[in-house]
Design a protein around this motif. Structure first.
Motif, PDB file in Angstrom:
ATOM      1  N   GLY A  79       0.816  -1.213   0.000  1.00  0.00           N
ATOM      2  CA  GLY A  79       0.000   0.000   0.000  1.00  0.00           C
ATOM      3  C   GLY A  79       0.848   1.261   0.000  1.00  0.00           C
ATOM      4  O   GLY A  79       0.521   2.245  -0.667  1.00  0.00           O
ATOM      5  N   ALA A  80       1.975   1.194   0.708  1.00  0.00           N
ATOM      6  CA  ALA A  80       2.830   2.380   0.827  1.00  0.00           C
ATOM      7  C   ALA A  80       3.545   2.714  -0.480  1.00  0.00           C
ATOM      8  O   ALA A  80       3.938   3.861  -0.701  1.00  0.00           O
ATOM      9  CB  ALA A  80       3.854   2.167   1.940  1.00  0.00           C
ATOM     10  N   ILE A  81       3.720   1.719  -1.341  1.00  0.00           N
ATOM     11  CA  ILE A  81       4.484   2.018  -2.563  1.00  0.00           C
ATOM     12  C   ILE A  81       3.584   2.359  -3.742  1.00  0.00           C
ATOM     13  O   ILE A  81       4.027   2.984  -4.713  1.00  0.00           O
ATOM     14  CB  ILE A  81       5.461   0.873  -2.926  1.00  0.00           C
ATOM     15  N   LEU A  82       2.299   2.009  -3.660  1.00  0.00           N
ATOM     16  CA  LEU A  82       1.419   2.269  -4.809  1.00  0.00           C
ATOM     17  C   LEU A  82       1.399   3.735  -5.234  1.00  0.00           C
ATOM     18  O   LEU A  82       1.439   4.022  -6.435  1.00  0.00           O
ATOM     19  CB  LEU A  82      -0.001   1.759  -4.524  1.00  0.00           C
ATOM     20  N   PRO A  83       1.359   4.695  -4.274  1.00  0.00           N
ATOM     21  CA  PRO A  83       1.324   6.101  -4.706  1.00  0.00           C
ATOM     22  C   PRO A  83       2.604   6.567  -5.405  1.00  0.00           C
ATOM     23  O   PRO A  83       2.617   7.628  -6.023  1.00  0.00           O
ATOM     24  CB  PRO A  83       1.154   6.867  -3.377  1.00  0.00           C
ATOM     25  N   LEU A  84       3.668   5.772  -5.306  1.00  0.00           N
ATOM     26  CA  LEU A  84       4.934   6.160  -5.940  1.00  0.00           C
ATOM     27  C   LEU A  84       5.020   5.718  -7.394  1.00  0.00           C
ATOM     28  O   LEU A  84       5.933   6.135  -8.117  1.00  0.00           O
ATOM     29  CB  LEU A  84       6.113   5.536  -5.180  1.00  0.00           C
ATOM     30  N   LEU A  85       4.095   4.872  -7.831  1.00  0.00           N
ATOM     31  CA  LEU A  85       4.203   4.283  -9.169  1.00  0.00           C
ATOM     32  C   LEU A  85       3.692   5.217 -10.257  1.00  0.00           C
ATOM     33  O   LEU A  85       2.619   5.811 -10.135  1.00  0.00           O
ATOM     34  CB  LEU A  85       3.431   2.961  -9.230  1.00  0.00           C
ATOM     35  N   ALA A  86       4.456   5.302 -11.340  1.00  0.00           N
ATOM     36  CA  ALA A  86       4.041   6.114 -12.486  1.00  0.00           C
ATOM     37  C   ALA A  86       3.061   5.351 -13.382  1.00  0.00           C
ATOM     38  O   ALA A  86       2.392   5.942 -14.222  1.00  0.00           O
ATOM     39  CB  ALA A  86       5.266   6.524 -13.295  1.00  0.00           C
ATOM     40  N   GLY A  87       2.981   4.047 -13.196  1.00  0.00           N
ATOM     41  CA  GLY A  87       2.093   3.226 -14.024  1.00  0.00           C
ATOM     42  C   GLY A  87       2.015   1.836 -13.437  1.00  0.00           C
ATOM     43  O   GLY A  87       2.641   1.557 -12.416  1.00  0.00           O
ATOM     44  N   PRO A  88       1.245   0.964 -14.065  1.00  0.00           N
ATOM     45  CA  PRO A  88       1.113  -0.392 -13.534  1.00  0.00           C
ATOM     46  C   PRO A  88       2.422  -1.178 -13.689  1.00  0.00           C
ATOM     47  O   PRO A  88       3.180  -0.941 -14.631  1.00  0.00           O
ATOM     48  CB  PRO A  88       0.001  -1.009 -14.397  1.00  0.00           C
ATOM     49  N   PRO A  89       2.687  -2.108 -12.758  1.00  0.00           N
ATOM     50  CA  PRO A  89       3.870  -2.968 -12.897  1.00  0.00           C
ATOM     51  C   PRO A  89       3.775  -3.826 -14.153  1.00  0.00           C
ATOM     52  O   PRO A  89       2.679  -4.124 -14.626  1.00  0.00           O
ATOM     53  CB  PRO A  89       3.808  -3.855 -11.642  1.00  0.00           C
ATOM     54  N   GLU A  90       4.934  -4.194 -14.686  1.00  0.00           N
ATOM     55  CA  GLU A  90       4.992  -5.129 -15.818  1.00  0.00           C
ATOM     56  C   GLU A  90       5.668  -6.410 -15.347  1.00  0.00           C
ATOM     57  O   GLU A  90       6.574  -6.362 -14.519  1.00  0.00           O
ATOM     58  CB  GLU A  90       5.810  -4.526 -16.963  1.00  0.00           C
ATOM     59  N   PHE A  91       5.225  -7.540 -15.885  1.00  0.00           N
ATOM     60  CA  PHE A  91       5.697  -8.839 -15.429  1.00  0.00           C
ATOM     61  C   PHE A  91       6.280  -9.657 -16.569  1.00  0.00           C
ATOM     62  O   PHE A  91       5.725  -9.683 -17.655  1.00  0.00           O
ATOM     63  CB  PHE A  91       4.531  -9.648 -14.840  1.00  0.00           C
ATOM     64  N   ILE A  92       7.400 -10.327 -16.305  1.00  0.00           N
ATOM     65  CA  ILE A  92       7.902 -11.368 -17.193  1.00  0.00           C
ATOM     66  C   ILE A  92       7.796 -12.664 -16.400  1.00  0.00           C
ATOM     67  O   ILE A  92       8.459 -12.830 -15.373  1.00  0.00           O
ATOM     68  CB  ILE A  92       9.364 -11.099 -17.609  1.00  0.00           C
ATOM     69  N   GLU A  93       6.916 -13.547 -16.842  1.00  0.00           N
ATOM     70  CA  GLU A  93       6.673 -14.793 -16.103  1.00  0.00           C
ATOM     71  C   GLU A  93       7.753 -15.819 -16.436  1.00  0.00           C
ATOM     72  O   GLU A  93       8.151 -15.958 -17.594  1.00  0.00           O
ATOM     73  CB  GLU A  93       5.290 -15.357 -16.457  1.00  0.00           C
ATOM     74  N   LEU A  94       8.225 -16.533 -15.401  1.00  0.00           N
ATOM     75  CA  LEU A  94       9.348 -17.452 -15.560  1.00  0.00           C
ATOM     76  C   LEU A  94       9.042 -18.835 -15.004  1.00  0.00           C
ATOM     77  O   LEU A  94       8.272 -18.971 -14.049  1.00  0.00           O
ATOM     78  CB  LEU A  94      10.578 -16.906 -14.819  1.00  0.00           C
ATOM     79  N   ALA A  95       9.662 -19.821 -15.601  1.00  0.00           N
ATOM     80  CA  ALA A  95       9.661 -21.189 -15.075  1.00  0.00           C
ATOM     81  C   ALA A  95      11.120 -21.527 -14.750  1.00  0.00           C
ATOM     82  O   ALA A  95      11.880 -21.914 -15.645  1.00  0.00           O
ATOM     83  CB  ALA A  95       9.100 -22.156 -16.116  1.00  0.00           C
ATOM     84  N   PRO A  96      11.542 -21.317 -13.478  1.00  0.00           N
ATOM     85  CA  PRO A  96      12.943 -21.567 -13.125  1.00  0.00           C
ATOM     86  C   PRO A  96      13.302 -23.037 -13.329  1.00  0.00           C
ATOM     87  O   PRO A  96      12.529 -23.927 -12.954  1.00  0.00           O
ATOM     88  CB  PRO A  96      13.015 -21.193 -11.638  1.00  0.00           C
ATOM     89  N   VAL A  97      14.470 -23.274 -13.929  1.00  0.00           N
ATOM     90  CA  VAL A  97      14.881 -24.641 -14.249  1.00  0.00           C
ATOM     91  C   VAL A  97      15.962 -25.129 -13.279  1.00  0.00           C
ATOM     92  O   VAL A  97      15.921 -26.264 -12.821  1.00  0.00           O
ATOM     93  CB  VAL A  97      15.405 -24.719 -15.702  1.00  0.00           C
ATOM     94  N   GLY A  98      16.931 -24.273 -12.965  1.00  0.00           N
ATOM     95  CA  GLY A  98      17.995 -24.686 -12.053  1.00  0.00           C
ATOM     96  C   GLY A  98      19.161 -23.735 -12.114  1.00  0.00           C
ATOM     97  O   GLY A  98      19.122 -22.726 -12.830  1.00  0.00           O
ATOM     98  N   GLY A  99      20.199 -24.078 -11.337  1.00  0.00           N
ATOM     99  CA  GLY A  99      21.412 -23.274 -11.312  1.00  0.00           C
ATOM    100  C   GLY A  99      21.745 -22.801  -9.916  1.00  0.00           C
ATOM    101  O   GLY A  99      20.916 -22.890  -9.011  1.00  0.00           O
ATOM    102  N   PRO A 100      22.962 -22.278  -9.732  1.00  0.00           N
ATOM    103  CA  PRO A 100      23.387 -21.802  -8.424  1.00  0.00           C
ATOM    104  C   PRO A 100      22.450 -20.709  -7.895  1.00  0.00           C
ATOM    105  O   PRO A 100      22.092 -19.789  -8.628  1.00  0.00           O
ATOM    106  CB  PRO A 100      24.780 -21.214  -8.698  1.00  0.00           C
ATOM    107  N   GLY A 101      22.040 -20.862  -6.643  1.00  0.00           N
ATOM    108  CA  GLY A 101      21.136 -19.887  -6.033  1.00  0.00           C
ATOM    109  C   GLY A 101      19.762 -20.479  -5.791  1.00  0.00           C
ATOM    110  O   GLY A 101      18.981 -19.951  -5.014  1.00  0.00           O
ATOM    111  N   LEU A 102      19.461 -21.584  -6.490  1.00  0.00           N
ATOM    112  CA  LEU A 102      18.238 -22.342  -6.195  1.00  0.00           C
ATOM    113  C   LEU A 102      18.624 -23.512  -5.299  1.00  0.00           C
ATOM    114  O   LEU A 102      19.653 -24.149  -5.527  1.00  0.00           O
ATOM    115  CB  LEU A 102      17.587 -22.882  -7.470  1.00  0.00           C
TER     116      LEU A 102
END
Lengths: 103, 103
Positions: A79-102
């Motif tokens: 709620g606190a960050i919504l007034p700071l946004l210039a527009g709606p968020p954009e999303f890139i949807e991902l299917a993580p497969v693997g690698g260091p950090g998972l």
């Protein structure tokens, strides 16, 4: 076994509010430490865009991602960050497969 | 203290080669487990684009990122994936700030 889900979320603040947006999202991120199934919730600024913030999310499965998204906005601190946004968020949807950090 | 650096790297394979590209990048990712300063190197497919693969990278500092990028291509296993690419990789440069998933 359910599959992990992830996304990159791009948010752009009103001019000059990039630092405040990043601060607000860091508070949201701290709250996500206790969210079931939250594996990554990393707040990033970018040298290419002063007022943009990217969040890197990885969740253990679709259900845990949905549960967090459906959480009360105020509870998550969004709620606190919504007034700071210039527009709606954009999303890139991902299917993580693997690698260091998972796990 | 040096600052972390990160990036999202988008690679697009020639038609039908998305799965092979993801497999090749997973091998590169496994090799990165021993790369000094590598904190994240996550390979992702995306439901939105069958032949695209995104890699989420976070490095402890610019020097460790540069060292890995300058590694011999064959040694990193990148040589095997180059013939699968439909075009040059695209990069979104990031300055990671914090959140769950960063040490």
């Amino acid at each position: 076994m359910s599959a992990r889900v992830g996304r990159y979320v791009r948010m752009v603040a009103t001019p000059g509010d990039g630092p405040a947006l990043a601060e607000g999202l860091l508070k949201v991120a701290e709250g996500m430490r206790s969210a079931p199934g939250c594996e990554l919730y990393i707040v990033n600024r970018t040298p290419d865009e002063e007022d943009a913030v990217w969040v890197t999310e990885v969740w253990a499965d679709e259900a845990s991602s949905d549960a967090a998204l459906n959480q009360d906005l105020g509870e998550a601190g969004l709620g606190a960050i919504l007034p700071l946004l210039a527009g709606p968020p954009e999303f890139i949807e991902l299917a993580p497969v693997g690698g260091p950090g998972l796990a």
